[in-house]
Design a protein around this motif. Structure first.
Motif, PDB file in Angstrom:
ATOM      1  N   UNK A  74      -2.773  -2.506  -6.800  1.00 36.85           N
ATOM      2  CA  UNK A  74      -2.775  -3.917  -6.425  1.00 36.85           C
ATOM      3  C   UNK A  74      -4.002  -4.656  -6.920  1.00 36.85           C
ATOM      4  N   UNK A  75      -4.989  -3.914  -7.420  1.00 36.52           N
ATOM      5  CA  UNK A  75      -6.218  -4.551  -7.912  1.00 36.52           C
ATOM      6  C   UNK A  75      -6.023  -5.074  -9.326  1.00 36.52           C
ATOM      7  N   UNK A  96      -3.680  10.139   2.186  1.00 33.97           N
ATOM      8  CA  UNK A  96      -4.890   9.439   1.784  1.00 33.97           C
ATOM      9  C   UNK A  96      -4.887   9.134   0.298  1.00 33.97           C
ATOM     10  N   UNK A  97      -4.384  10.075  -0.488  1.00 30.94           N
ATOM     11  CA  UNK A  97      -4.275   9.862  -1.936  1.00 30.94           C
ATOM     12  C   UNK A  97      -3.299   8.722  -2.249  1.00 30.94           C
ATOM     13  N   UNK A  98      -2.147   8.703  -1.541  1.00 28.06           N
ATOM     14  CA  UNK A  98      -1.146   7.658  -1.787  1.00 28.06           C
ATOM     15  C   UNK A  98      -1.692   6.273  -1.458  1.00 28.06           C
ATOM     16  N   UNK A  99      -2.445   6.183  -0.368  1.00 30.14           N
ATOM     17  CA  UNK A  99      -3.038   4.895  -0.004  1.00 30.14           C
ATOM     18  C   UNK A  99      -4.021   4.428  -1.076  1.00 30.14           C
ATOM     19  N   UNK A 100      -4.841   5.350  -1.572  1.00 23.71           N
ATOM     20  CA  UNK A 100      -5.796   5.011  -2.616  1.00 23.71           C
ATOM     21  C   UNK A 100      -5.073   4.571  -3.886  1.00 23.71           C
ATOM     22  N   UNK A 101      -4.002   5.259  -4.216  1.00 26.62           N
ATOM     23  CA  UNK A 101      -3.214   4.949  -5.402  1.00 26.62           C
ATOM     24  C   UNK A 101      -2.610   3.545  -5.285  1.00 26.62           C
ATOM     25  N   UNK A 148      15.807   7.479  -2.595  1.00 28.03           N
ATOM     26  CA  UNK A 148      14.497   7.018  -2.141  1.00 28.03           C
ATOM     27  C   UNK A 148      13.436   7.472  -3.137  1.00 28.03           C
ATOM     28  N   UNK A 149      12.201   7.570  -2.696  1.00 28.11           N
ATOM     29  CA  UNK A 149      11.101   8.026  -3.548  1.00 28.11           C
ATOM     30  C   UNK A 149      10.485   9.284  -2.937  1.00 28.11           C
ATOM     31  N   UNK A 150       9.863  10.088  -3.777  1.00 29.03           N
ATOM     32  CA  UNK A 150       9.211  11.308  -3.290  1.00 29.03           C
ATOM     33  C   UNK A 150       7.930  10.990  -2.526  1.00 29.03           C
ATOM     34  N   UNK A 151       7.440   9.770  -2.645  1.00 30.99           N
ATOM     35  CA  UNK A 151       6.252   9.369  -1.875  1.00 30.99           C
ATOM     36  C   UNK A 151       6.556   9.165  -0.394  1.00 30.99           C
TER      37      UNK A 151
END
Length: 230
Positions: A229-230, A219-224, A202-205
């Motif tokens: 996607x932008x 919150x950091x992961x969501x921002x990342x 899997x991933x560490x995220x």
């Protein structure tokens, strides 16, 4: 390939210090539960979601489901005091067999590619779990004294989803109940029942929202992800 995902969602916020179900805490204005449900709502392989819940939280969970337009909910059985009991309730509510995934509702950052690899592996081999290789040196300790350093190359940190052919998880659950065996996860039940369980990297995220620090990192992961996607 089709699968049904089962989520034990009847927990509490003890380690989070929330005083209530941590799934109702928010990340960027949306509950943790909502973020997790959306992952499976958007996955075309997922044909159904079964949530084991607390009866006194039913109305709030139904409101989240409606707000997020989650159309794949198949049942909302009442969960139990232990994770194992909640999964049993989900199994009882599921009638169509096939491939089933058990996923922590507090893990909203699971990657779709990992989900698909797990479902495929379960179809081919019967049982598979998500995990990542241990990063740190691990030691066996007794009474505060190091006895041995573990071989890190053989150590994995286990996550969810955990994927099974339905009949395997059902048999493992029934056997555990009959023998009064309490496992920490579904893989442990399958192992106890004599099944071989494969691992999918899997991933560490894919962290579980358990402590306030996890919430901050989430919150950091969501921002990342938004920036990607932008």
């Amino acid at each position: 390939m089709d699968y049904t995902v089962m989520m034990p969602a009847a927990g509490s916020g003890t380690r989070m210090g929330a005083g209530h179900n941590k799934l109702f805490l928010e990340l960027n204005g949306k509950t943790i539960l909502a973020h997790t449900l959306v992952v499976f709502q958007q996955d075309p392989w997922c044909t159904g979601i079964i949530l084991a819940i607390k009866e006194d939280e039913r109305a709030k969970i139904e409101m989240i489901i409606e707000q997020e337009q989650i159309t794949k909910i198949r049942a909302l059985p009442e969960g139990g005091s232990e994770r194992q009991h909640s999964v049993k309730a989900c199994l009882a509510a599921h009638q169509s067999g096939g491939i089933v995934l058990v996923h922590d509702a507090a893990r909203p950052f699971i990657a779709k590619q990992v989900i698909h690899e797990l479902a495929t592996c379960a179809l081919l081999h019967g049982a598979a779990v998500a995990g990542v290789k241990a990063k740190d040196t691990m030691k066996y300790v007794t009474d505060g004294i190091i006895e041995e350093t573990a071989d890190r190359e053989r150590l994995w940190v286990i996550q969810t989803p955990q994927a099974f052919r339905y009949e395997i998880l059902e048999e493992a659950s029934l056997r555990a109940e009959k023998e009064r065996f309490l496992g920490t996860d579904e893989a442990m039940l399958a192992e106890h029942a004599g099944y071989e369980v494969r691992i999918v990297e899997s991933t560490y995220d894919n962290i579980k929202m358990t402590t306030p620090e996890d919430l901050a990192y989430g919150g950091y992961l969501l921002k990342k992800r938004l920036e990607e996607t932008i």
